[in-house]
Scaffold this active site. Structure first.
Site, short mmCIF file in Angstrom:
data_model
loop_
_atom_site.label_atom_id
_atom_site.label_comp_id
_atom_site.label_asym_id
_atom_site.label_seq_id
_atom_site.Cartn_x
_atom_site.Cartn_y
_atom_site.Cartn_z
N GLY A 29 2.30 -22.22 26.18
CA GLY A 29 1.39 -21.16 25.88
C GLY A 29 0.78 -21.25 24.60
O GLY A 29 0.96 -22.20 23.65
N ASP A 142 -6.06 -8.24 29.06
CA ASP A 142 -6.16 -9.65 29.45
C ASP A 142 -5.75 -9.92 31.02
O ASP A 142 -5.15 -10.94 31.29
CB ASP A 142 -5.28 -10.66 28.61
CG ASP A 142 -5.68 -12.19 28.70
OD1 ASP A 142 -6.95 -12.16 29.01
OD2 ASP A 142 -4.86 -12.92 28.24
#
Length: 735
Positions: A29, A142
C-alpha cells in the site's frame, strides 16, 4: 520480529510478529507492506500491515494513527476489523482481519456487470456500513471498488480508512482527497464540503459501476475527467431498472443540497426490493452510557491519545475542557465509545508467543493501567509466562526470564518510543522452534517464506528491512508524492490490469524483487487465481493441417482477435474489444494446443485429435464465448464457409507469398492457401505465412459489429462524453 529455524542444511526460518507467523506478501500500500499472518497456535489468518516509521513523514504517520483510532471506533460486520497493533522502534504493525474473496473491483472485472439483484445485495451492505460510520461522525472519503473487499461468502468489507476523517457536528471538511472518478464535484472544485454527502456521491458511482460495468465519468485526460465530474452529466443505459435510475440520479447529483441522504436511500423503493428478496439490513444499535468525568485523573490516557490522533481534537486543552463538561457533547460520546471498546477488548500481553531472541522485537501495544467503571485503577497485568531463549536457543529458567523482561524485553510501549537498537522485522537469529502445547514442534506449512540473513564480518546477522513504500529516499520527492496522492488517491487503480505475482514474488519477504506488487492495493492478492480453466474439443477424421487451418480461419474471422504461432501445434491468442472504455474491460488471453490422442506424434493422415483451450487471463465468461465461436467452426461438417458468409466476410487482403494480391479475392481461396502452407510445412518445404489482413470484417460470428464482443455487449466509446452516447442497441441483459 522473531525468526525460528533448524541448524544445518535446508533450514527453514519463520518470522513472527507476536504469535503470528509471517507468510506470503499480500500487497503493498501507500504506507506499508501487507503480509499474511498465521497464529502459531490457533492458525487464525490475519493481514499484517508493516509501516516503516523511519521512512515516512510525520504527517503520514499521523494518518496511520488516525486510521487506528477510527477502526477502534467502528465495529460492524461489513467493516474490516482491526485486531491488534504491534510496534518497535522502527516499525509499526497493524494486525487486520483477513478476507479471502479479494476486491470487489476484481470480482467486477472477472464477472462483468452484475444483475440488479446481486448489485442490490452489495449496495445494501455498503450503505449499512456507511450509515454506521456516519452515525459515529466518521466519513470514509475514499470509497471505490478497490477498497471494498469480499469474504468467503461474498459479503462486503469496507477497508482502507487512511483518508477517513471525523466530522463533528455541522463542521465542514476541506481536504481534497480520494480518486477523481469517484469524487464529488465540490471536492473537485476545492470547496469546503460535507463528508457525508461526498460518500453518498461515491456510493452512487459504485452502484452505477456494478450495474453497467463502466464508470459514469471517464476520460484518459485528467483535466477532461474533472470537467465531466463537475458538470455531472452522464449517460443512463436503458437496461437499468427505472426505479434504480431515479436512485442513481438522486445520488449522483451535482447540487449537494439536493443530493439524497442515507436515510432517503434506505427508504427508496429500489433499495427495499421485491417480496422475494431478503429484507434490508437493520441498523446496528450501539448504546454507550455517557457519564460525567469529575477530574483529569478520571480520564483514560489511552483513549485521550486516540482522540488526539483523530485530527479534529488537536487542541488538547479544549478537548479536556469538553470532556470535563457536565453537558453531553460529541467529544464525550466519542470518548466513551473508545473507552467501551477498550473495556470490552482489553489489549494485554500475549501468552502464546514463540521463542524470541532479538534486541528490539515487536511488542504489542497494550493498555496502560486504566480506570474501571467504578473509578478504581485496574492492576497492571504482568504475564511472564512465555518461553525465553538464550543465544544458543536453549530455554531460560523462569526467574531469569523475569529478569530479562525487567530489562526491556517486554516493555509496554504506548507511544512507540522503545529502547534498544533497531532490528528489521524480517530477520533475526535462529532459535529452536517453540513447542506446541502437546509437546510436538509446530509444523511449518509448505510454502512458508524462507529468508536467510547475510552474516556480517563480525558474525552478527545483517538485517534486510523492507523498503519504504515511498519513492526513493529523497525527502522532497516523498512530500511531493504525499501531496499528489492526497488529492488523486489512486486514479489508475480502476484501470490496472489484474496481476498475479510469481511464486518467487510471493515468497520473497522484501518488496525489491516484487515491483508488480507495488501496483496493487493492499488486499489485491487475497483472491486465489491459480485455478486453470480449460476447454477440450475432440475432432475426428481430419488431418492435422486441416485442423490448424480451421483454427487460423476461426481466429481471423473474429474481430479484434490477434494470434501468434508458438510451435507446430500451439497457438496463443488475445481477444481485446475495441472502441470501449478500459475500466472494467480486460482482454482475454488463451492458448490453443493440438494433441494426437492415440500416440506420441501425429503421424496418421486422419485420426482423433484433441484441441485444448487454456485461459491465461481475462474474464472466463468472455473466454467461453470466444471458444464456443471457434468450436462451432472446428466441428462444422463443411470445410468451406457458405456463400452468404463469404459475401459478408470478403475483404481486401494481401499475402506475403503473392498468391493473393488483388482486392476482392474470396476468403475461401485465402484459407485454401493456408491449408496448402501447412501441407508444405508438413512435407518439409519452407512455408511462408500470410500477413495479417489489413482490414477485418465488420460482421463476424460474435455479433453484428466489431464493437460487439463475445459477451454480446456493445462497448462504450473511449474518451467521449457519456452524455452524447445513445442507448446501446446491441447490449443484452445477462442471464
Amino acid at each position: 520480529m522473531t525468526s525460528t529455524g533448524k541448524d544445518g542444511g535446508g533450514a527453514q526460518h519463520a518470522q513472527y510478529v507476536g504469535p503470528y507467523r509471517l507468510e506470503k506478501t499480500l500487497g503493498k500500500g501507500q504506507t506499508g507492506l501487507v503480509k499474511l499472518g498465521i497464529h502459531c497456535v490457533t492458525c487464525q489468518k490475519v493481514a499484517i500491515k508493516i509501516v516503516n516509521r523511519e521512512k515516512l513523514s510525520e504527517s503520514v504517520l499521523m494518518k496511520v494513527e488516525r486510521e487506528i483510532a477510527i477502526l477502534k471506533l467502528i465495529e460492524h460486520p461489513h467493516v474490516l476489523k482491526l485486531h491488534d497493533v504491534y510496534e518497535n522502534k522502527k516499525y509499526l504493525y497493524l494486525v487486520l482481519e483477513h478476507v479471502s474473496g479479494g476486491e470487489l473491483f476484481d470480482y467486477l472485472v472477472k464477472k462483468g456487470r452484475l444483475t440488479p439483484k446481486e448489485a442490490r445485495k452489495f449496495f445494501r451492505q455498503i450503505i449499512s456500513a456507511l450509515d454506521f460510520c456516519h452515525s459515529h461522525s466518521i466519513c470514509h472519503r475514499d470509497l471505490k471498488p478497490e477498497n471494498l473487499l469480499l469474504d468467503e461468502r461474498n459479503n462486503i468489507r469496507i477497508a482502507d480508512f487512511g483518508m477517513a476523517s471525523l466530522q463533528v457536528g455541522d463542521s465542514l471538511l476541506e481536504t481534497s482527497c480520494g480518486s477523481p472518478h469517484y469524487a464529488c464535484p465540490e471536492v473537485i472544485r476545492g470547496e469546503k464540503y460535507d463528508g457525508r454527502k461526498a460518500d453518498v456521491w461515491s456510493c452512487g458511482v459504485i452502484l452505477f459501476a456494478l450495474l453497467v460495468g463502466a464508470l459514469p465519468f471517464d476520460d484518459d485526460n485528467l483535466r477532461q475527467l474533472l470537467e465531466k465530474v463537475k458538470r455531472g452529466v452522464f449517460h443512463m443505459p436503458h437496461f437499468i431498472p427505472p426505479d434504480c435510475q431515479s436512485l442513481l440520479r438522486g445520488m449522483i447529483e451535482v447540487d449537494a443540497a439536493r443530493r439524497l441522504t442515507l436515510e432517503h436511500i434506505q427508504k427508496h423503493i429500489w433499495y427495499i426490493g421485491g417480496k422475494n428478496e431478503p429484507e434490508p439490513e437493520q441498523p446496528i444499535p450501539r448504546k454507550v452510557q455517557i457519564r460525567s468525568l469529575p477530574s483529569l485523573e478520571d480520564i483514560d490516557p489511552d483513549v485521550l491519545d486516540s482522540m488526539h490522533s483523530l485530527g479534529c481534537f488537536r487542541d488538547r486543552n479544549k478537548l479536556l475542557q469538553d470532556l470535563l463538561s457536565e453537558e453531553e457533547n460529541q467529544e464525550k460520546m466519542i470518548y466513551f465509545l473508545l473507552l467501551d471498546r477498550k473495556e470490552r477488548y482489553p489489549s494485554h500481553e500475549d501468552e502464546d508467543l514463540p521463542p524470541r531472541n532479538e534486541i528490539d522485537p515487536p511488542r504489542k501495544r497494550v493498555d496502560s493501567p486504566m480506570l474501571n467503571r467504578h473509578g478504581k485503577r485496574r492492576p497492571e497485568r504482568k504475564s511472564m509466562e512465555v518461553l525465553s531463549v538464550t543465544d544458543g536457543g536453549s530455554p531460560v529458567p523462569a526467574r531469569r526470564a523475569i529478569e530479562m523482561a525487567q530489562h526491556g524485553q517486554r516493555s509496554r510501549s504506548i507511544s512507540g518510543a522503545s529502547s534498544g537498537l533497531s532490528t528489521s522485522p524480517l530477520s533475526s537469529p535462529r532459535v529452536t522452534p517453540h513447542p506446541s502445547p502437546r509437546g510436538s514442534p509446530l509444523p511449518t506449512p509448505k510454502g512458508t517464506p524462507v529468508h536467510t540473513p547475510k552474516e556480517s564480518p563480525a558474525g552478527t546477522p545483517n538485517p534486510t528491512p523492507p523498503s519504504s513504500p515511498s519513492v526513493g529516499g529523497v525527502p522532497w520527492r516523498t512530500r511531493l508524492n504525499s501531496i499528489k496522492n492526497s488529492f488523486l488517491g489512486s486514479p489508475r487503480f480502476h484501470r490496472r490490469k489484474l496481476q498475479v505475482p510469481t511464486p518467487e514474488e510471493m515468497s520473497n519477504l522484501t518488496p525489491e524483487s516484487s515491483p508488480e506488487l507495488a501496483k496493487k492495493s493492499w488486499f489485491g492478492n487475497f483472491i486465489n487465481l491459480e485455478k486453470e480453466e480449460q476447454i477440450f474439443v475432440v475432432i475426428k477424421d481430419k488431418p492435422l493441417s486441416s485442423i490448424k487451418a480451421d483454427i487460423v480461419h476461426a481466429f481471423l474471422s473474429i474481430p479484434s482477435l490477434s494470434h501468434s504461432v508458438i510451435s507446430q501445434t500451439s497457438f496463443r491468442a488475445e481477444y481485446k474489444a475495441t472502441g470501449g472504455p478500459a475500466v472494467f474491460q480486460k482482454p482475454v488471453k488463451f492458448q490453443v494446443d493440438i494433441t494426437y490422442t492415440e500416440g506420441g506424434e501425429a503421424q496418421k493422415e486422419n485420426g482423433i485429435y484433441s484441441v485444448t483451450f487454456t485461459l491465461l487471463s481475462g474474464p472466463s465468461r468472455r473466454f467461453k464465448r470466444v471458444v464456443e465461436t471457434i468450436q462451432a467452426q472446428l466441428l462444422s461438417t463443411h470445410d468451406q464457409p457458405s456463400a452468404q458468409h463469404l459475401s459478408d466476410t470478403t475483404n481486401c487482403m494481401e499475402v506475403m507469398t503473392g498468391r493473393l494480391s488483388k482486392c476482392g479475392t474470396p476468403l475461401s481461396n485465402f484459407f485454401d492457401v493456408i491449408k496448402q502452407l501447412f501441407s508444405d510445412e508438413k512435407n518439409g518445404q519452407a512455408a511462408q505465412a500470410p500477413s495479417t489482413p489489413a482490414k477485418r470484417s465488420a460482421h463476424g460470428p460474435l455479433g453484428d459489429s466489431a464493437a460487439a464482443g463475445p459477451g454480446g455487449d456493445t462497448e462504450y466509446p473511449m474518451g467521449k462524453d457519456m452524455a452524447k452516447m445513445g442507448p446501446p442497441a446491441a447490449r443484452r441483459e445477462q442471464p
